[in-house]
Design a protein around this motif. Structure first.
Motif, PDB file in Angstrom:
ATOM      1  N   GLY A  68      65.787  28.037  50.316  1.00  0.00           N
ATOM      2  CA  GLY A  68      65.457  28.713  51.577  1.00  0.00           C
ATOM      3  C   GLY A  68      64.748  27.830  52.593  1.00  0.00           C
ATOM      4  O   GLY A  68      64.517  28.257  53.717  1.00  0.00           O
ATOM      5  N   GLY A  69      64.436  26.604  52.209  1.00  0.00           N
ATOM      6  CA  GLY A  69      63.694  25.713  53.117  1.00  0.00           C
ATOM      7  C   GLY A  69      64.448  25.438  54.411  1.00  0.00           C
ATOM      8  O   GLY A  69      63.868  25.478  55.499  1.00  0.00           O
ATOM      9  N   THR A  70      65.751  25.163  54.282  1.00  0.00           N
ATOM     10  CA  THR A  70      66.559  24.848  55.458  1.00  0.00           C
ATOM     11  C   THR A  70      66.623  26.047  56.400  1.00  0.00           C
ATOM     12  O   THR A  70      66.403  25.909  57.607  1.00  0.00           O
ATOM     13  N   MET A  71      66.906  27.216  55.852  1.00  0.00           N
ATOM     14  CA  MET A  71      67.057  28.393  56.709  1.00  0.00           C
ATOM     15  C   MET A  71      65.721  28.812  57.303  1.00  0.00           C
ATOM     16  O   MET A  71      65.660  29.252  58.457  1.00  0.00           O
ATOM     17  N   ALA A  72      64.634  28.670  56.544  1.00  0.00           N
ATOM     18  CA  ALA A  72      63.313  29.006  57.087  1.00  0.00           C
ATOM     19  C   ALA A  72      63.034  28.137  58.310  1.00  0.00           C
ATOM     20  O   ALA A  72      62.551  28.625  59.337  1.00  0.00           O
ATOM     21  N   ALA A  73      63.361  26.841  58.221  1.00  0.00           N
ATOM     22  CA  ALA A  73      63.137  25.934  59.354  1.00  0.00           C
ATOM     23  C   ALA A  73      64.072  26.277  60.509  1.00  0.00           C
ATOM     24  O   ALA A  73      63.671  26.245  61.678  1.00  0.00           O
ATOM     25  N   ALA A  74      65.310  26.615  60.193  1.00  0.00           N
ATOM     26  CA  ALA A  74      66.281  26.980  61.235  1.00  0.00           C
ATOM     27  C   ALA A  74      65.812  28.231  61.978  1.00  0.00           C
ATOM     28  O   ALA A  74      65.898  28.310  63.212  1.00  0.00           O
ATOM     29  N   CYS A  75      65.289  29.195  61.246  1.00  0.00           N
ATOM     30  CA  CYS A  75      64.780  30.427  61.871  1.00  0.00           C
ATOM     31  C   CYS A  75      63.588  30.114  62.766  1.00  0.00           C
ATOM     32  O   CYS A  75      63.467  30.643  63.868  1.00  0.00           O
ATOM     33  N   ARG A  76      62.734  29.220  62.292  1.00  0.00           N
ATOM     34  CA  ARG A  76      61.569  28.838  63.091  1.00  0.00           C
ATOM     35  C   ARG A  76      62.005  28.217  64.415  1.00  0.00           C
ATOM     36  O   ARG A  76      61.483  28.521  65.485  1.00  0.00           O
ATOM     37  N   LEU A  77      63.017  27.339  64.341  1.00  0.00           N
ATOM     38  CA  LEU A  77      63.551  26.690  65.553  1.00  0.00           C
ATOM     39  C   LEU A  77      64.048  27.719  66.555  1.00  0.00           C
ATOM     40  O   LEU A  77      63.720  27.661  67.743  1.00  0.00           O
ATOM     41  N   VAL A  78      64.868  28.646  66.062  1.00  0.00           N
ATOM     42  CA  VAL A  78      65.480  29.650  66.945  1.00  0.00           C
ATOM     43  C   VAL A  78      64.394  30.540  67.553  1.00  0.00           C
ATOM     44  O   VAL A  78      64.437  30.882  68.734  1.00  0.00           O
ATOM     45  N   ARG A  79      63.400  30.870  66.755  1.00  0.00           N
ATOM     46  CA  ARG A  79      62.307  31.710  67.281  1.00  0.00           C
ATOM     47  C   ARG A  79      61.486  30.952  68.315  1.00  0.00           C
ATOM     48  O   ARG A  79      61.008  31.533  69.288  1.00  0.00           O
ATOM     49  N   ARG A  80      61.323  29.641  68.115  1.00  0.00           N
ATOM     50  CA  ARG A  80      60.579  28.837  69.100  1.00  0.00           C
ATOM     51  C   ARG A  80      61.279  28.869  70.457  1.00  0.00           C
ATOM     52  O   ARG A  80      60.648  28.745  71.498  1.00  0.00           O
ATOM     53  N   LEU A  81      62.615  28.987  70.436  1.00  0.00           N
ATOM     54  CA  LEU A  81      63.373  29.075  71.693  1.00  0.00           C
ATOM     55  C   LEU A  81      63.361  30.507  72.250  1.00  0.00           C
ATOM     56  O   LEU A  81      63.907  30.758  73.319  1.00  0.00           O
TER      57      LEU A  81
END
Ligand code: AMP
Length: 172
Positions: free
Chosen positions: A125-138
């Motif tokens: 889940g590390g990759t998706m957790a980071a991907a979600c963080r990125l999208v939320r930052r935008l």
């Protein structure tokens, strides 16, 4: 309903000893199985107003692109560092040994857009957790993260936290 597990090939000790790699190429090779995979991946989100499908490099691009087409949504690639040509935002995350980073174009998602995250496999889940963080930052509003395969024994869901997980195949 097609049994999709018949189209996933286990390759032991790839890319390193102890890893059982979930090879999706038999699924890609069968157009009926692939079409059903995409239908089942997007079914819960058909009338949820998805505006953007954010897909994680690299096998996530295959399913993400087809899902975006099916949902008539934009496709946003989330990539490994140095691959995207325009201005990016990046997010690092912890691996078992060391860290990794993913990036997205800074204008890829607009504030308030409804986003479906897509990848092929949910492992730790590390990759998706980071991907979600990125999208939320935008400023993206994430509806869910959708996967073809979930390696449930790695408890990746917990790492993704408050994000709804939709997976078609669960490996216990
Ligand atoms: P993780 O960050 O641990 O959830 O790993 C997810 C990423 O690694 C996904 O993009 C997958 O494509 C890939 N991955 C991890 N484990 C496997 C596996 N056993 N078979 C195929 N791909 C995997």
């Amino acid at each position: 309903m097609i049994d999709l597990t018949r189209y996933i090939r286990d390759v032991p000790d790839f890319p390193k000893p102890g890893i059982v790699f979930k090879d999706i190429t038999p699924l890609l090779a069968d157009h009926q199985a692939l079409r059903e995979t995409i239908a089942r991946l997007v079914d819960p989100f058909r009338h949820k107003g998805v505006e953007v499908v954010a897909a994680v490099e690299s096998r996530g691009f295959i399913f993400g692109a087809l899902a975006a087409g099916e949902l008539q949504a934009a496709l946003v690639p989330i990539r490994k560092p140095g691959k995207l040509p325009y201005r990016t935002v990046s997010q690092s995350y912890e691996l078992e040994y060391g860290t990794d980073t993913i990036e997205v174009h800074e204008d890829a998602v607009r504030r308030g857009q409804r986003v479906l995250m897509v990848d092929d496999v949910l492992a730790t889940g590390g990759t998706m957790a980071a991907a979600c963080r990125l999208v939320r930052r935008l400023g993206g509003d994430i509806l869910a993260a959708a996967f073809v395969i979930e390696l449930a024994f790695l408890s990746g869901r917990e790492r993704i936290g408050d994000c709804t997980v939709h997976s078609l195949i669960q490996v216990k």
